[in-house]
Design a protein around this motif. Structure first.
Motif, PDB file in Angstrom:
ATOM      1  N   PRO A  78      10.347  -2.751  -2.076  1.00 35.71           N
ATOM      2  CA  PRO A  78       9.194  -1.574  -0.884  1.00 35.71           C
ATOM      3  C   PRO A  78       8.420  -1.500  -2.665  1.00 35.71           C
ATOM      4  O   PRO A  78       6.503  -1.353  -1.229  1.00 35.71           O
ATOM      5  CB  PRO A  78      10.163  -0.794  -1.672  1.00 35.71           C
ATOM      6  N   VAL A  79       7.752  -2.440  -3.459  1.00 33.74           N
ATOM      7  CA  VAL A  79       6.893  -1.746  -4.192  1.00 33.74           C
ATOM      8  C   VAL A  79       5.520  -2.842  -3.630  1.00 33.74           C
ATOM      9  O   VAL A  79       4.256  -2.165  -3.416  1.00 33.74           O
ATOM     10  CB  VAL A  79       6.810  -2.196  -5.565  1.00 33.74           C
ATOM     11  N   LEU A  80       5.490  -2.983  -2.459  1.00 33.98           N
ATOM     12  CA  LEU A  80       5.133  -4.683  -1.676  1.00 33.98           C
ATOM     13  C   LEU A  80       4.378  -2.938  -0.666  1.00 33.98           C
ATOM     14  O   LEU A  80       3.003  -3.688  -0.553  1.00 33.98           O
ATOM     15  CB  LEU A  80       5.513  -5.452  -0.783  1.00 33.98           C
ATOM     16  N   LEU A  81       4.579  -2.412  -0.229  1.00 34.76           N
ATOM     17  CA  LEU A  81       4.417  -1.519   0.731  1.00 34.76           C
ATOM     18  C   LEU A  81       3.390  -0.803   0.092  1.00 34.76           C
ATOM     19  O   LEU A  81       2.401  -0.575   0.381  1.00 34.76           O
ATOM     20  CB  LEU A  81       5.770  -1.087   1.382  1.00 34.76           C
ATOM     21  N   PHE A  82       3.758  -0.018  -0.888  1.00 33.73           N
ATOM     22  CA  PHE A  82       3.015   0.511  -1.609  1.00 33.73           C
ATOM     23  C   PHE A  82       1.898   0.011  -1.846  1.00 33.73           C
ATOM     24  O   PHE A  82       1.083   0.422  -1.782  1.00 33.73           O
ATOM     25  CB  PHE A  82       3.949   1.483  -2.844  1.00 33.73           C
ATOM     26  N   ALA A  83       1.747  -1.315  -2.650  1.00 33.02           N
ATOM     27  CA  ALA A  83       1.147  -1.835  -3.245  1.00 33.02           C
ATOM     28  C   ALA A  83      -0.391  -2.130  -1.877  1.00 33.02           C
ATOM     29  O   ALA A  83      -1.694  -1.853  -2.166  1.00 33.02           O
ATOM     30  CB  ALA A  83       0.991  -3.711  -3.676  1.00 33.02           C
ATOM     31  N   GLY A  84       0.845  -2.614  -0.877  1.00 26.37           N
ATOM     32  CA  GLY A  84      -0.656  -2.535   0.057  1.00 26.37           C
ATOM     33  C   GLY A  84      -1.297  -1.346   0.741  1.00 26.37           C
ATOM     34  O   GLY A  84      -2.361  -1.227   1.101  1.00 26.37           O
ATOM     35  N   LEU A  85      -0.230  -0.329   0.808  1.00 25.17           N
ATOM     36  CA  LEU A  85      -0.991   1.066   1.185  1.00 25.17           C
ATOM     37  C   LEU A  85      -2.116   1.195   0.120  1.00 25.17           C
ATOM     38  O   LEU A  85      -3.794   1.951   0.371  1.00 25.17           O
ATOM     39  CB  LEU A  85       0.008   2.105   1.209  1.00 25.17           C
ATOM     40  N   GLU A  86      -2.179   0.825  -0.939  1.00 23.17           N
ATOM     41  CA  GLU A  86      -3.252   1.065  -1.836  1.00 23.17           C
ATOM     42  C   GLU A  86      -4.262   0.372  -2.012  1.00 23.17           C
ATOM     43  O   GLU A  86      -5.469   0.873  -1.740  1.00 23.17           O
ATOM     44  CB  GLU A  86      -1.972   1.118  -3.764  1.00 23.17           C
ATOM     45  N   LEU A  87      -3.737  -0.492  -1.718  1.00 25.10           N
ATOM     46  CA  LEU A  87      -5.531  -1.379  -1.208  1.00 25.10           C
ATOM     47  C   LEU A  87      -6.007  -1.432   0.017  1.00 25.10           C
ATOM     48  O   LEU A  87      -6.649  -1.271   0.195  1.00 25.10           O
ATOM     49  CB  LEU A  87      -4.595  -2.369  -1.507  1.00 25.10           C
ATOM     50  N   LEU A  88      -5.195  -0.251   1.029  1.00 24.69           N
ATOM     51  CA  LEU A  88      -6.011   0.250   1.888  1.00 24.69           C
ATOM     52  C   LEU A  88      -6.701   1.149   1.665  1.00 24.69           C
ATOM     53  O   LEU A  88      -7.921   1.437   1.727  1.00 24.69           O
ATOM     54  CB  LEU A  88      -4.847   0.552   2.973  1.00 24.69           C
ATOM     55  N   GLY A  89      -6.145   2.144   0.867  1.00 24.43           N
ATOM     56  CA  GLY A  89      -6.839   3.470   0.519  1.00 24.43           C
ATOM     57  C   GLY A  89      -8.381   2.979  -0.092  1.00 24.43           C
ATOM     58  O   GLY A  89      -9.389   3.148  -0.153  1.00 24.43           O
TER      59      GLY A  89
END
Length: 158
Positions: free
Chosen positions: A42-53
């Motif tokens: 799940p860290v990949l999912l949150f990292a992706g969201l962080e990069l989108l932000g």
């Protein structure tokens, strides 16, 4: 004729923004990839969201950096042109009726407002300036435009 060009203090260029984003992207993907390999996918999912932000914030900052305001004062008119992306607005006032006013902020940590134009139709200029820049612009504009009737009365009374 006097012309003022106002722009936000934004030193970030598209090239430096891309370089910054790619460096953060690389570090984030290395760290998130290591956690994913260890089983914490799940860290990949949150990292992706962080990069989108982060990408959205950089895009907004670059768009804001292109905003411009032009104040032109000639013998007849005061013209304020506002360019924000594709939106453009022009406000034209007769110079004898145009006034400049620096409104104090309602709270101590809020910015003041610099208004230009006739009473009741004034527009705010320099909202993106710092407080000291706004005060300097107010001083310079006040030298070019006639004082407000209340201000003239105060000078006469003192």
């Amino acid at each position: 004729m006097h012309l003022f060009e106002l722009s936000p203090n934004c030193s970030l260029t598209p090239g430096t923004a891309t370089l910054f984003y790619l460096s953060i992207l690389a570090v984030t993907l290395v760290v998130a990839g290591a956690f994913a390999v260890a089983g914490f996918w799940p860290v990949l999912l949150f990292a992706g969201l962080e990069l989108l932000g982060l990408a959205a914030a950089l895009h907004a900052s670059l768009r804001r950096g292109r905003n411009r305001e032009f104040i032109r004062i000639d013998e007849r008119d005061v013209v304020v042109n506002r360019c924000a992306g594709r939106r453009r607005a022009e406000y034209r006032f007769a110079r004898p009726w145009a006034r400049v006013q620096l409104q104090a902020a309602p709270a101590s940590n809020w910015p003041s407002r610099l208004l230009i134009g006739p009473v009741g139709r004034a527009v705010e200029v320099g909202a993106f300036l710092t407080e000291s820049e706004r005060r300097r612009l107010n001083t310079r504009l006040a030298q070019l435009l006639p004082p407000a009737p209340g201000a003239l009365r105060r000078i006469v009374e003192t």
